[in-house]
Enzyme design. Structure first.
Site, short mmCIF file in Angstrom:
data_model
loop_
_atom_site.label_atom_id
_atom_site.label_comp_id
_atom_site.label_asym_id
_atom_site.label_seq_id
_atom_site.Cartn_x
_atom_site.Cartn_y
_atom_site.Cartn_z
NE ARG A 16 -6.50 0.62 -1.92
CZ ARG A 16 -5.83 1.25 -0.95
NH1 ARG A 16 -4.53 1.06 -0.80
NH2 ARG A 16 -6.45 2.07 -0.13
CG ASN A 70 -2.73 11.51 1.90
OD1 ASN A 70 -2.13 10.63 1.30
ND2 ASN A 70 -2.47 11.79 3.16
CE LYS A 71 -5.62 5.64 3.89
NZ LYS A 71 -6.62 4.73 3.24
CG ASP A 99 -3.22 7.80 -1.97
OD1 ASP A 99 -3.07 8.32 -0.85
OD2 ASP A 99 -2.94 6.61 -2.20
CD GLN A 112 -3.71 2.96 6.56
OE1 GLN A 112 -4.34 3.39 7.53
NE2 GLN A 112 -4.30 2.69 5.42
NE ARG A 149 -0.68 1.94 3.52
CZ ARG A 149 0.42 2.68 3.64
NH1 ARG A 149 1.60 2.14 3.88
NH2 ARG A 149 0.35 3.99 3.51
N GLY A 150 0.21 2.40 -0.18
CA GLY A 150 0.96 3.64 -0.36
C GLY A 150 1.11 3.83 -1.86
CB ALA A 151 0.25 6.66 -4.09
O1 MRU Z 1 -4.92 3.16 1.79
P1 MRU Z 1 -3.44 3.40 1.78
O2 MRU Z 1 -2.77 2.96 3.04
O3 MRU Z 1 -2.78 2.86 0.54
O4 MRU Z 1 -3.32 4.97 1.72
C1 MRU Z 1 -2.06 5.56 1.64
C2 MRU Z 1 -2.04 7.00 1.78
O5 MRU Z 1 -3.03 7.67 1.80
C3 MRU Z 1 -0.68 7.62 1.78
O6 MRU Z 1 -0.64 8.74 2.58
C4 MRU Z 1 -0.34 7.99 0.34
O7 MRU Z 1 -0.47 6.90 -0.51
C5 MRU Z 1 1.00 8.53 0.20
S1 MRU Z 1 2.22 7.29 0.36
C6 MRU Z 1 3.67 8.02 0.00
#
Ligand code: MRU
Length: 354
Positions: free
Chosen positions: A97, A255-256, A245, A204, A54-56
């Site tokens: 996703r 973002n999250k 993201d 997270q 996970r994480g973009a």
């Molecule tokens: O659902 P996730 O855990 O994939 O969400 C991730 C986020 O929102 C992060 O903050 C974002 O991807 C940036 S990661 C460098």
């Protein structure tokens, strides 16, 4: 100032055999460090969907490696059939996703590389695809380093920094994005005090951000999301650093879930709010935040995932969006690998690609 060395985590890589993708299962951290070796498309899809990876940026890197490993398995007899197979795999992985643009960005890049192989022997096409997915990963390492350098100019020794979700090494490569300046500054002998929002519902911030910072030796305090206001009101936060993201052409940033609330609080308490991300997360084809598709997830993540017993009645309705959009007006700067963008974002972001 004492220089320190931090051990960088590698959350995604090609296996030593070169035909499968190895990831740390992020869904099990911090209690268990389990490495998964993935070769099947269905397992790759599941790993993204279940946030094992996970994480973009990490999702983009993983998608690149995945498509290469799937291409290796192709038994298609000619180039058109090979491309058709690869496109189907890419569409399938891309449907895991919707919000992080890095997923479609990396898949498109791999498909373009394959397409450019028309007329070449299969072995050469596969070689080029391997080079391309390694390049996506290596470029991300370089971009994170550049983001960290730029972000470091925005803070000073002793500052308190609040972050939300996880935009560290596990979500990217090496330094991370939002955590990049903190980790790089720490290596150079600077000390920051980080407040990590736990980030409901998938935690997270608790499971990954506080883990990464603890491992590195950085001073980190974990707070529940609803404690950010009191921490800010006490004057303990000099800057907010968050990842992204998808950044729309006008600077609106997905973002999250909960990020926009942090931005609103930061505005009230007059604390600069910074978004940090690689240029691969900027999507000029998306005009504004309203055009970003927000992933909706299983209500059980709210009601029972982390509890011994469900914390709500089975019939209780839940709304579980995984992301929200922070309007560009609340963002003081977007820190990219190519430099720091400020309002008007429509101009400063476009200039990055010119
Ligand atoms: O659902 P996730 O855990 O994939 O969400 C991730 C986020 O929102 C992060 O903050 C974002 O991807 C940036 S990661 C460098």
């Amino acid at each position: 100032m004492t220089k320190r060395e931090i051990k960088h985590l590698d959350g995604v890589r090609l296996s030593d055999q070169g035909d499968s993708v190895v990831i740390i299962d992020q869904s099990l951290l911090p209690n268990e460090t389990v490495y998964l070796n993935l070769k099947e498309a269905t397992d790759m899809y599941e790993a993204i969907h279940q946030l094992r990876v996970r994480g973009a940026p990490a999702i983009g890197i993983f998608a690149g490696y995945s498509l290469y490993c799937l291409a290796l398995q192709s038994t298609a007899e000619d180039f058109p059939a090979f491309m058709e197979e690869l496109k189907k795999q890419a569409i399938y992985l891309n449907s895991s996703r919707p919000t992080a643009v890095n997923l479609s960005w990396a898949l498109k890049r791999m498909l373009a590389k394959a397409e450019a192989g028309s007329g070449k022997p299969r072995a050469k096409i596969l070689y080029d695809l391997r080079e391309e997915c390694l390049a996506i990963h290596n470029e991300d390492i370089a971009m994170c380093k550049a983001i960290a350098e730029h972000g470091l100019t925005l803070i000073k020794d002793g500052d308190g920094i609040l972050t939300h979700c996880n935009a560290g090494p596990l979500a990217t490569s090496r330094y991370g994005t939002a955590l990049g300046p903190i980790l790089m500054g720490y290596e150079r002998g600077l000390n920051f005090r980080v407040f990590a929002d736990e980030t409901r519902p998938l935690l997270q911030g608790a499971r990954l951000t506080s883990y990464e910072l603890e491992q590195a030796g950085v001073d980190v305090t974990l707070i529940c999301d609803n404690m950010a206001a009191i921490v800010m009101s006490k004057g303990w936060v000099q800057a907010c650093f968050v990842g992204c993201d998808r950044v729309a052409a006008n600077g609106d940033t997905a973002n999250k879930i909960g990020t926009s609330g942090v931005a609103i609080l930061a505005k009230y308490y007059d604390i600069p709010f910074y978004v940090l991300g690689p240029t691969s997360t900027i999507d000029l084809d998306t005009a504004t935040g309203k055009d970003i598709e927000i992933e909706l997830r299983d209500p059980d993540e709210i009601k029972q995932k982390w509890y011994e017993k469900p914390m709500a009645l089975p019939q209780t309705r839940c709304y579980n969006p995984a992301f929200d959009v922070t309007p560009h007006k609340l963002i003081d700067a977007i820190v990219t690998d190519k430099g720091i963008c400020r309002a008007p974002y429509a101009e400063s972001l476009r200039a990055l690609f010119e």
